[in-house]
Design an enzyme around this catalytic site. Structure first.
Site, PDB file in Angstrom:
ATOM      1  CE  LYS A  76      -4.058  -1.847   1.893  1.00 18.37           C
ATOM      2  NZ  LYS A  76      -5.262  -1.723   2.896  1.00 18.37           N
ATOM      3  CG  ASN A  97      -7.679   1.366  -0.722  1.00 13.21           C
ATOM      4  OD1 ASN A  97      -7.734   2.438  -1.146  1.00 13.21           O
ATOM      5  ND2 ASN A  97      -8.826   0.548  -0.630  1.00 13.21           N
ATOM      6  N   GLY A 138       0.618   1.150  12.956  1.00 13.48           N
ATOM      7  CA  GLY A 138       1.056   0.922  11.576  1.00 13.48           C
ATOM      8  C   GLY A 138       0.017   1.448  10.455  1.00 13.48           C
ATOM      9  CB  ALA A 140      -4.961  -0.264   9.695  1.00 11.57           C
ATOM     10  CE1 TYR A 237     -11.169  -7.900   5.685  1.00  2.83           C
ATOM     11  CE2 TYR A 237     -12.137 -10.154   5.484  1.00  2.83           C
ATOM     12  CZ  TYR A 237     -11.150  -9.265   4.976  1.00  2.83           C
ATOM     13  OH  TYR A 237     -10.470  -9.476   4.007  1.00  2.83           O
TER      14      TYR A 237
HETATM   15  P1  ATR Z   1      -1.077  -2.623   8.924  1.00  2.00           P
HETATM   16  O1  ATR Z   1      -0.739  -2.090   7.730  1.00  2.00           O
HETATM   17  O2  ATR Z   1      -1.867  -3.858   9.081  1.00  2.00           O
HETATM   18  O3  ATR Z   1      -1.475  -1.846  10.249  1.00  2.00           O
HETATM   19  P2  ATR Z   1       1.643  -2.754  10.220  1.00  2.00           P
HETATM   20  O4  ATR Z   1       2.032  -1.480   9.621  1.00  2.00           O
HETATM   21  O5  ATR Z   1       2.779  -4.117  10.138  1.00  2.00           O
HETATM   22  O6  ATR Z   1       0.348  -3.547   9.635  1.00  2.00           O
HETATM   23  O7  ATR Z   1       1.334  -2.662  11.586  1.00  2.00           O
HETATM   24  C1  ATR Z   1       0.805  -3.577  12.675  1.00  2.00           C
HETATM   25  C2  ATR Z   1       0.594  -2.999  13.975  1.00  2.00           C
HETATM   26  O8  ATR Z   1       0.126  -4.057  14.783  1.00  2.00           O
HETATM   27  C3  ATR Z   1       1.515  -2.005  14.585  1.00  2.00           C
HETATM   28  O9  ATR Z   1       0.943  -1.090  15.503  1.00  2.00           O
HETATM   29  C4  ATR Z   1       2.288  -3.138  15.746  1.00  2.00           C
HETATM   30  O10 ATR Z   1       2.883  -2.690  16.869  1.00  2.00           O
HETATM   31  P3  ATR Z   1       4.373  -2.428  16.857  1.00  2.00           P
HETATM   32  O11 ATR Z   1       4.564  -0.884  16.042  1.00  2.00           O
HETATM   33  O12 ATR Z   1       4.962  -2.363  18.243  1.00  2.00           O
HETATM   34  O13 ATR Z   1       5.074  -3.365  15.923  1.00  2.00           O
HETATM   35  C5  ATR Z   1       1.065  -3.936  15.811  1.00  2.00           C
HETATM   36  N1  ATR Z   1       1.220  -5.303  16.661  1.00  2.00           N
HETATM   37  C6  ATR Z   1       1.666  -6.151  16.064  1.00  2.00           C
HETATM   38  N2  ATR Z   1       1.607  -7.425  16.623  1.00  2.00           N
HETATM   39  C7  ATR Z   1       1.372  -6.803  17.781  1.00  2.00           C
HETATM   40  C8  ATR Z   1       1.230  -7.421  19.292  1.00  2.00           C
HETATM   41  N3  ATR Z   1       1.695  -8.889  19.379  1.00  2.00           N
HETATM   42  N4  ATR Z   1       0.820  -6.617  20.494  1.00  2.00           N
HETATM   43  C9  ATR Z   1       0.690  -5.535  19.997  1.00  2.00           C
HETATM   44  N5  ATR Z   1       0.788  -4.883  18.957  1.00  2.00           N
HETATM   45  C10 ATR Z   1       0.977  -5.490  17.853  1.00  2.00           C
END
Ligand code: ATR
Length: 294
Positions: A76, A97, A138, A140, A237
């Protein structure tokens, strides 16, 4: 119908890696059937591990006459340099997207954010003057944070496992919307932070935690957090009721999954590609079918 593909059929599709669980082909082919349009939407799996393949895919798709595409994880943001143009809102969010074919390349849009806004409205939620708490920082979460700014929310709390990312996103949003109170905190202190104001928050869960197959995982385990919510929204979802939403329901908080957002972003993209308006009746029928499919 696949057997009806002919020399005039418009081809659209989705770029991503992986794509095995996408519902987008079903969604768009359903809309094409419902609006009686000679259109076929297919998955285009592009490896994120082969350097240069994404650019080749975009250039190749244009050369092949692909009329438009959706873009999903993990492309994205990294697809942006390969586009001819980008919508100013999508540029600010830093993610696209939806690609719309133009005279000499694709133009990128972000219908995810529009989808979230429309779906919240369907649930009777306007972000205006709301106190919002976003879980995650992240891609989203970026969309949800920008939406909160665009919609004049009252204040925004961004809570993330990695505090620095929450702070940096909060700073970026704060710079763009100077009158907006935005704070970045770590997940562990979010409940404590919310307690100080004594307000009810609209929560938007934007991490991948709780996604199938890890359905028991929940980014916020503290029960008190849920008692301070006015509404809980989860962009996930699959499953439709995440552990996060189940906890909110236990606290008597109304909630919704990201299925409506998926649906609305798809309908917006379809309308952009075709110039057609999809009726609310068709959207609802599709929602009921998607609900059974998840
Ligand atoms: P997306 O584009 O789907 O938002 P991403 O950019 O990889 O995916 O972001 C994932 C988000 O999920 C991040 O905020 C991540 O937290 P970190 O910045 O600390 O990595 C969060 N996340 C992923 N696994 C996690 C977990 N086990 N506990 C809490 N937060 C988590």
């Amino acid at each position: 119908m696949l057997s009806e593909i002919n020399g005039h059929t418009e081809i659209l599709g989705i770029l991503g890696d992986p794509l095995s669980h996408t519902l987008s082909p079903f969604l768009h082919n359903y809309l094409a059937d419902a609006s009686n349009r000679d259109l076929c939407y297919i998955p285009f799996h592009v490896s994120s591990e082969v350097p240069g393949d994404l650019e080749k895919a975009v250039v190749g798709a244009y050369a092949l006459g692909i009329a438009g595409m959706n873009v999903t994880v993990p492309f994205k943001s990294c697809i942006i340099p390969f586009l001819k143009e980008i919508d100013p809102t999508a540029e600010k969010i830093g993610a696209v997207n939806t690609l719309v074919r133009t005279k000499d390349g694709y133009k990128g849009y972000n219908t995810d954010v529009l989808g979230m806004e429309k779906d919240l409205l369907v649930h009777g939620i306007s972000l205006e003057k709301q106190s919002v708490v976003i879980i995650g920082a992240g891609g989203a979460a970026r969309g949800a944070a920008w939406l909160s700014g665009f919609c004049h929310a009252k204040q925004l709390l961004i809570a993330n496992r990695t505090k620095e990312k929450a702070e940096s996103l909060a700073e970026e949003i704060g710079r763009e919307f100077p009158d907006f109170r935005v704070f970045g905190v770590d997940l562990e202190s979010v409940t404590e932070y919310m307690e100080t104001g004594g307000e009810k928050y609209l929560a938007i869960q934007c991490t991948s935690v709780g996604l199938e197959p890890d359905v028991k995982a929940n980014p916020v385990s503290e029960k008190k957090f849920y008692t301070m919510l006015s509404f809980a929204y989860d962009v996930i979802y699959r499953p439709e009721k995440t552990s996060f939403l189940r906890e909110a329901m236990r606290a008597g908080v109304p909630c919704a999954s990201g299925l409506g957002m998926l649906l609305r972003q798809g309908v917006s993209a379809y309308e952009m590609w075709t110039g057609e308006k999809i009726s609310e009746k068709t959207v609802r029928e599709l929602r009921d079918i998607l609900r059974k499919a998840v």
